[in-house]
Design a protein around this motif. Structure first.
Motif: not given
Length: 176
Positions: A2-26
């Motif tokens: 669970r902790k490993n999945l939490l860390d991975m999920a947090t990293d995913i969400l953080d990557s979207y929430l950072e200023p360049r987050g939409l760049v990865y999605l685009r």
């Protein structure tokens, strides 16, 4: 796990929430449209993310935290899909609230994904496996006489579940 999945999920969400987050999605979309320009770089990044995620899920299966036969791809797709959809569906004005409740949301998402009975890997995981599931699918797709609802009311096309009649179901059609 669970902790490993939490860390991975947090990293995913953080990557979207950072200023360049939409760049990865685009970039994901652009890599599909212009694979010669973006495909290679994005593939390498995604391959590494998938490799790490698979290792987490497979280790959890080995420890008995997830049932044997659990599809790592399904766990990772569910997790990333929920996070991505939630981020994209959140109005810009609500992003500060998402940031404020990020930890709770990630925990709830991971718990939702791992606590559900995930189907085992099968050649076609969309095929119903039980005779009851097959019966529901057949019943739901059976042609129905217009206006016939039976004593239980109209059924939806999904699994034969009862649904409330829509306004057009109960309205009287004008005479021609």
């Amino acid at each position: 796990m669970r902790k490993n999945l939490l860390d991975m999920a947090t990293d995913i969400l953080d990557s979207y929430l950072e200023p360049r987050g939409l760049v990865y999605l685009r970039a994901q979309v652009e890599a599909r449209v212009y694979p010669e320009l973006f495909g290679q770089a994005l593939e390498e990044f995604q391959r590494e993310r998938i490799r790490r995620g698979r290792a987490i899920v497979l280790a959890a299966i080995e420890r008995g935290e997830l049932p044997g036969g659990t599809s790592p791809a399904l766990v990772l797709d569910a997790l990333a899909g929920i996070l991505t959809n939630h981020f994209l569906s959140t109005p810009t004005s609500r992003i500060p609230t998402l940031l404020e409740h990020k930890t709770k949301f990630v925990e709830e998402t991971v718990d939702f994904v791992v606590r559900r009975r995930l189907p085992s890997r099968r050649p076609n995981s969309l095929t119903p496996t039980s005779s009851r599931a097959r019966r529901r699918t057949v019943d739901a797709s059976a042609p129905r006489r217009p206006g016939a609802t039976g004593s239980a009311g109209p059924r939806s096309a999904v699994g034969g579940m009862r649904r409330r009649p829509a306004a057009e179901d109960t309205a009287t059609a004008p005479a021609c």
